[in-house]
Design a protein around this motif. Sequence first.
Motif, short mmCIF file in Angstrom:
data_model
loop_
_atom_site.label_atom_id
_atom_site.label_comp_id
_atom_site.label_asym_id
_atom_site.label_seq_id
_atom_site.Cartn_x
_atom_site.Cartn_y
_atom_site.Cartn_z
N ASN A 55 54.11 73.60 87.70
CA ASN A 55 52.82 73.16 88.18
C ASN A 55 51.87 73.17 86.97
O ASN A 55 51.67 74.21 86.35
N VAL A 56 51.30 72.01 86.64
CA VAL A 56 50.39 71.89 85.51
C VAL A 56 48.99 71.65 86.06
O VAL A 56 48.77 70.70 86.80
N PRO A 77 62.04 69.83 87.66
CA PRO A 77 61.51 69.29 86.41
C PRO A 77 62.59 69.03 85.37
O PRO A 77 63.69 69.58 85.44
N ASN A 78 62.24 68.20 84.43
CA ASN A 78 63.10 67.87 83.30
C ASN A 78 62.25 67.96 82.04
O ASN A 78 61.20 67.35 81.97
N ALA A 94 58.74 66.19 82.76
CA ALA A 94 58.99 65.00 83.56
C ALA A 94 59.68 65.39 84.86
O ALA A 94 60.03 66.55 85.07
N ILE A 95 59.89 64.41 85.69
CA ILE A 95 60.60 64.59 86.95
C ILE A 95 62.07 64.26 86.70
O ILE A 95 62.39 63.25 86.08
N MET A 103 56.40 61.01 83.92
CA MET A 103 56.10 62.15 83.07
C MET A 103 54.87 62.86 83.63
O MET A 103 53.86 62.22 83.91
N ILE A 104 54.97 64.17 83.81
CA ILE A 104 53.84 64.96 84.30
C ILE A 104 52.82 65.16 83.18
O ILE A 104 51.65 64.95 83.35
N CYS A 105 53.29 65.62 82.02
CA CYS A 105 52.40 65.77 80.86
C CYS A 105 53.22 65.89 79.58
O CYS A 105 54.42 66.18 79.62
#
Length: 148
Positions: A55-56, A77-78, A94-95, A103-105
């Motif tokens: 969680n970001v 996550p990856n 990333a997912i 990409m999450i961040c």
Amino acid sequence: MSNTTIRKPYELKAERNEKLLNTFVENSTAEYQTLVNALLAFWNRSADRKTGSINVSIGQRANNCFNVLLMSYTNKPNIVLGNWNNTEPKMLIAIADKKINNMICSLNLTLISDLETEVHGNGRYTFTFRYDDTFDYQIEVVYNYVNG
């Protein structure tokens, strides 16, 4: 005839990224090492790859809480290694789902300052830091464990 293996450009790039990260970690504080190792548990090349979530949160750090302005969450996550300018290591969150390319961040590790690490046990970590002297981040990492 020599038996040399020709490596592909993406293999060479992955090798450079891994060496760059290893050099950064070797010269880092214990807090940075904990952050990198917690995220590397989800690395796509990890032999003992974990499942769990990341969680970001981006917001503002306060004395007794973290005020969230924007939050991204991923289950499964990856982590992908990268670099900026071939000199600074990056970790991309990333997912892992092959049907979703998201990409999450992306974190340039050299831009992290004021890192605070909380290890809660049972595979749960909270990292709070300032990024590029501009934004406050909080990353929660949770590993799933199968009982038995």
